[in-house]
Write a protein that holds these residues in place. Structure first.
Motif, PDB file in Angstrom:
ATOM      1  N   ILE A 152      60.257  32.631  45.418  1.00  0.00           N
ATOM      2  CA  ILE A 152      59.456  32.937  44.234  1.00  0.00           C
ATOM      3  C   ILE A 152      57.985  33.106  44.612  1.00  0.00           C
ATOM      4  CG2 ILE A 152      58.673  32.069  41.991  1.00  0.00           C
ATOM      5  CD1 ILE A 152      61.243  30.414  41.871  1.00  0.00           C
ATOM      6  N   THR A 153      57.318  34.042  43.975  1.00  0.00           N
ATOM      7  CA  THR A 153      55.874  34.169  44.077  1.00  0.00           C
ATOM      8  C   THR A 153      55.317  34.611  42.734  1.00  0.00           C
ATOM      9  OG1 THR A 153      54.070  35.064  45.443  1.00  0.00           O
ATOM     10  CG2 THR A 153      55.825  36.601  44.823  1.00  0.00           C
ATOM     11  N   GLU A 154      54.009  34.606  42.597  1.00  0.00           N
ATOM     12  CA  GLU A 154      53.357  35.019  41.347  1.00  0.00           C
ATOM     13  C   GLU A 154      52.296  36.060  41.660  1.00  0.00           C
ATOM     14  OE1 GLU A 154      50.856  33.036  37.595  1.00  0.00           O
ATOM     15  OE2 GLU A 154      52.172  31.781  38.834  1.00  0.00           O
ATOM     16  N   VAL A 155      52.118  37.017  40.776  1.00  0.00           N
ATOM     17  CA  VAL A 155      51.124  38.066  40.968  1.00  0.00           C
ATOM     18  C   VAL A 155      50.024  37.944  39.925  1.00  0.00           C
ATOM     19  CG1 VAL A 155      52.342  39.758  39.508  1.00  0.00           C
ATOM     20  CG2 VAL A 155      50.793  40.555  41.313  1.00  0.00           C
ATOM     21  N   GLY A 156      48.798  38.211  40.365  1.00  0.00           N
ATOM     22  CA  GLY A 156      47.652  38.244  39.469  1.00  0.00           C
ATOM     23  C   GLY A 156      46.703  39.338  39.933  1.00  0.00           C
ATOM     24  N   TYR A 157      45.804  39.778  39.060  1.00  0.00           N
ATOM     25  CA  TYR A 157      44.958  40.920  39.402  1.00  0.00           C
ATOM     26  C   TYR A 157      43.696  40.923  38.554  1.00  0.00           C
ATOM     27  CZ  TYR A 157      47.297  42.403  35.191  1.00  0.00           C
ATOM     28  OH  TYR A 157      47.791  42.408  33.923  1.00  0.00           O
ATOM     29  N   GLY A 158      42.738  41.709  38.983  1.00  0.00           N
ATOM     30  CA  GLY A 158      41.533  41.959  38.208  1.00  0.00           C
ATOM     31  C   GLY A 158      41.052  43.364  38.515  1.00  0.00           C
ATOM     32  N   VAL A 159      40.491  44.037  37.529  1.00  0.00           N
ATOM     33  CA  VAL A 159      40.007  45.403  37.711  1.00  0.00           C
ATOM     34  C   VAL A 159      38.516  45.446  37.372  1.00  0.00           C
ATOM     35  CG1 VAL A 159      40.211  47.803  36.947  1.00  0.00           C
ATOM     36  CG2 VAL A 159      42.259  46.400  37.207  1.00  0.00           C
ATOM     37  N   HIS A 160      37.775  46.183  38.180  1.00  0.00           N
ATOM     38  CA  HIS A 160      36.345  46.378  37.956  1.00  0.00           C
ATOM     39  C   HIS A 160      36.130  46.900  36.533  1.00  0.00           C
ATOM     40  CE1 HIS A 160      32.276  47.841  38.398  1.00  0.00           C
ATOM     41  NE2 HIS A 160      32.218  47.477  39.679  1.00  0.00           N
ATOM     42  N   PRO A 161      35.181  46.329  35.787  1.00  0.00           N
ATOM     43  CA  PRO A 161      34.967  46.754  34.391  1.00  0.00           C
ATOM     44  C   PRO A 161      34.756  48.255  34.228  1.00  0.00           C
ATOM     45  CG  PRO A 161      33.718  44.757  34.846  1.00  0.00           C
ATOM     46  CD  PRO A 161      34.296  45.211  36.158  1.00  0.00           C
ATOM     47  N   LEU A 162      34.139  48.896  35.217  1.00  0.00           N
ATOM     48  CA  LEU A 162      33.870  50.332  35.103  1.00  0.00           C
ATOM     49  C   LEU A 162      35.103  51.186  35.364  1.00  0.00           C
ATOM     50  CD1 LEU A 162      30.386  50.572  36.878  1.00  0.00           C
ATOM     51  CD2 LEU A 162      30.886  50.375  34.434  1.00  0.00           C
ATOM     52  N   HIS A 163      36.191  50.579  35.811  1.00  0.00           N
ATOM     53  CA  HIS A 163      37.394  51.340  36.150  1.00  0.00           C
ATOM     54  C   HIS A 163      38.614  50.904  35.334  1.00  0.00           C
ATOM     55  CE1 HIS A 163      35.341  53.261  39.503  1.00  0.00           C
ATOM     56  NE2 HIS A 163      34.849  52.081  39.812  1.00  0.00           N
TER      57      HIS A 163
ATOM     58  N   ALA B 168      42.472  43.999  48.304  1.00  0.00           N
ATOM     59  CA  ALA B 168      41.537  44.860  47.589  1.00  0.00           C
ATOM     60  C   ALA B 168      42.273  46.097  47.112  1.00  0.00           C
ATOM     61  CB  ALA B 168      40.387  45.255  48.505  1.00  0.00           C
ATOM     62  N   MET B 169      41.904  46.593  45.927  1.00  0.00           N
ATOM     63  CA  MET B 169      42.381  47.893  45.448  1.00  0.00           C
ATOM     64  C   MET B 169      41.311  48.921  45.806  1.00  0.00           C
ATOM     65  SD  MET B 169      43.624  47.191  41.534  1.00  0.00           S
ATOM     66  CE  MET B 169      44.409  45.663  41.022  1.00  0.00           C
ATOM     67  N   ILE B 170      41.633  49.860  46.688  1.00  0.00           N
ATOM     68  CA  ILE B 170      40.683  50.864  47.140  1.00  0.00           C
ATOM     69  C   ILE B 170      41.106  52.226  46.597  1.00  0.00           C
ATOM     70  CG2 ILE B 170      39.558  51.894  49.139  1.00  0.00           C
ATOM     71  CD1 ILE B 170      39.076  48.899  48.872  1.00  0.00           C
ATOM     72  N   ASP B 171      40.162  52.932  45.954  1.00  0.00           N
ATOM     73  CA  ASP B 171      40.520  54.237  45.391  1.00  0.00           C
ATOM     74  C   ASP B 171      40.231  55.348  46.391  1.00  0.00           C
ATOM     75  OD1 ASP B 171      37.785  54.678  45.316  1.00  0.00           O
ATOM     76  OD2 ASP B 171      37.667  54.966  43.157  1.00  0.00           O
ATOM     77  N   ALA B 172      40.419  56.593  45.983  1.00  0.00           N
ATOM     78  CA  ALA B 172      40.270  57.738  46.883  1.00  0.00           C
ATOM     79  C   ALA B 172      38.843  57.908  47.372  1.00  0.00           C
ATOM     80  CB  ALA B 172      40.739  59.011  46.179  1.00  0.00           C
ATOM     81  N   GLU B 173      37.874  57.350  46.641  1.00  0.00           N
ATOM     82  CA  GLU B 173      36.473  57.436  47.052  1.00  0.00           C
ATOM     83  C   GLU B 173      36.026  56.189  47.804  1.00  0.00           C
ATOM     84  OE1 GLU B 173      33.873  58.756  43.897  1.00  0.00           O
ATOM     85  OE2 GLU B 173      35.526  59.834  42.928  1.00  0.00           O
ATOM     86  N   GLN B 174      37.000  55.405  48.259  1.00  0.00           N
ATOM     87  CA  GLN B 174      36.749  54.205  49.064  1.00  0.00           C
ATOM     88  C   GLN B 174      35.968  53.127  48.305  1.00  0.00           C
ATOM     89  OE1 GLN B 174      38.305  53.860  52.159  1.00  0.00           O
ATOM     90  NE2 GLN B 174      39.242  55.708  51.294  1.00  0.00           N
ATOM     91  N   ARG B 175      36.146  53.088  46.994  1.00  0.00           N
ATOM     92  CA  ARG B 175      35.520  52.048  46.189  1.00  0.00           C
ATOM     93  C   ARG B 175      36.498  50.910  45.952  1.00  0.00           C
ATOM     94  NH1 ARG B 175      33.719  56.010  41.354  1.00  0.00           N
ATOM     95  NH2 ARG B 175      35.959  56.417  41.585  1.00  0.00           N
ATOM     96  N   VAL B 176      35.982  49.681  45.869  1.00  0.00           N
ATOM     97  CA  VAL B 176      36.801  48.542  45.479  1.00  0.00           C
ATOM     98  C   VAL B 176      36.873  48.555  43.949  1.00  0.00           C
ATOM     99  CG1 VAL B 176      37.048  46.034  45.443  1.00  0.00           C
ATOM    100  CG2 VAL B 176      36.181  47.173  47.490  1.00  0.00           C
ATOM    101  N   VAL B 177      37.990  49.030  43.405  1.00  0.00           N
ATOM    102  CA  VAL B 177      38.118  49.157  41.951  1.00  0.00           C
ATOM    103  C   VAL B 177      38.864  47.973  41.343  1.00  0.00           C
ATOM    104  CG1 VAL B 177      38.013  51.665  42.033  1.00  0.00           C
ATOM    105  CG2 VAL B 177      40.237  50.523  42.163  1.00  0.00           C
TER     106      VAL B 177
END
Length: 361
Positions: A94-105, A71-80
């Motif tokens: 070898i490994t692969e990275v992937g990600y997703g960001v909350h639409p509001l952030h 999880a990506m957690i911001d300073a306000e403890q939100r999952v962004v």
């Protein structure tokens, strides 16, 4: 090592990257109820499944040794957002990275920050030697994340991603342990001149780009396909030009009037020699915009951007000896004639012009 550390916790400037945990239930519930889709694959679609997913499902990838979901957690403890390592091959490193960001952030650089932080952690704490990142060729934000995180463009897998609207090409980026510096790629930046805006192409530019490329005079002076269609224009504007940029070869701009927003030209850099900080410019002006000096104004704006912002030392321009209009563009922009390349296009000589920083007014 055959699994990622279950105590994994990474702190960046604005984020904490950590495993999902049971007390994230309220945060995940809000995401699920809002219908946002940025959580890792397998995330619950109904609130009733959240508890089981947090206790078991989201951790299966880590337990199997194939990756980890964070999880990506911001300073306000939100999952962004969320970021994952997957398809890990420990033996091959070898490994692969992937990600997703909350639409509001989105648009705040969280994805880039997370990718940088996780990549640094991988090389600092494991023996993995390579991280891959794949993104749709038409997904500009993801391409920019890869670039800003220092990943190098490596190629395109054609039709490798099947989505609701059909197959999409995937760009493959890679980051190697010990890689020094970011790859040489021109950034997407809008340029302003007194009358013009130079920007990246959009789907709305395709009809005007096609009309310009299919124009009789353009066809006479270029090697463009003689049956130029909107299919050609769309492929160039939205795919080919971006692939060329990502490879480090150059960059293309749509040129529009600042006052009206009308497309008036296409200008591109090509054959870039990063070691010598030299590149070549080419352009074509829309039939309805000829005779107004737009090409020269755009080229001069690009030259100032190259010399002042990117340390380039030479901008070359080539024009057929019979193309007097193009030669006048070069001369009005301050280029110096250097000579003639015989049979430069295979059947016609080309006049060579150059512009260097000291030539600018």
């Amino acid at each position: 090592m055959s699994v990622f550390d279950p105590r994994l916790r990474i702190t960046t400037d604005r984020l904490v990257l950590r495993l999902f945990q049971s007390d994230d239930a309220g945060r995940v519930r809000a995401v699920v109820e809002a219908g946002h889709r940025f959580l890792p694959p397998g995330a619950p679609g109904h609130v009733a499944a959240i508890a089981h997913w947090l206790s078991t499902g989201v951790h299966e990838l880590q337990r199997s040794g194939q990756g980890v979901h964070l999880a990506m957690i911001d300073a306000e403890q939100r999952v962004v957002g969320a970021i994952s390592l997957f398809r890990t091959q420990w033996g091959a490193g070898i490994t692969e990275v992937g990600y997703g960001v909350h639409p509001l952030h989105r648009g705040r650089g969280f994805a880039t920050e997370a990718v940088r932080g996780l990549s640094a952690w991988v090389f600092a704490t494991t023996e993995l030697r390579r991280i891959e990142l794949r993104a749709n060729l038409d997904n500009g934000p993801s391409l920019r994340v890869a670039e800003k995180a220092g990943y190098a463009y490596e190629g395109v897998l054609r039709g490798a991603e099947l989505e609701d609207d059909g197959p999409h090409d995937l760009v493959v980026f890679g980051l190697l342990r010990g890689a020094i510096g970011a790859p040489n790629v021109f950034p997407h930046e809008e340029l302003l001149t007194p009358r013009l805006l130079l920007r990246r192409f959009t789907p709305d530019d395709v009809p005007d780009l096609t009309a310009t490329a299919a124009d009789e005079l353009t066809q006479l002076r270029t090697g463009l396909p003689r049956d130029y269609t909107e299919g050609h224009g769309r492929a160039y504007a939205l795919l080919i030009s971006e692939q060329h940029r990502l490879s480090g070869g150059g960059i293309a701009w749509a040129v529009v009037e600042r006052e009206t927003g009308r497309f008036v030209a296409s200008v591109d850099l090509k054959g870039t020699e990063w070691g010598h900080r030299a590149t070549e410019v080419g352009y074509m002006t829309a039939p309805w915009a000829r005779g107004k000096g737009y090409a020269g104004e755009a080229v001069l704006g690009i030259a100032r951007w190259l010399f002042g912002g990117h340390g380039f030392q030479r901008l070359q321009l080539r024009a057929a000896v019979s193309n007097l209009a193009s030669q006048r563009v070069a001369e009005k922009a301050g280029f110096v004639r250097e000579g003639v390349a015989r049979n430069g296009t295979g059947d016609e000589d080309l006049v060579i012009f150059s512009l260097v920083p000291s030539d600018l007014p």
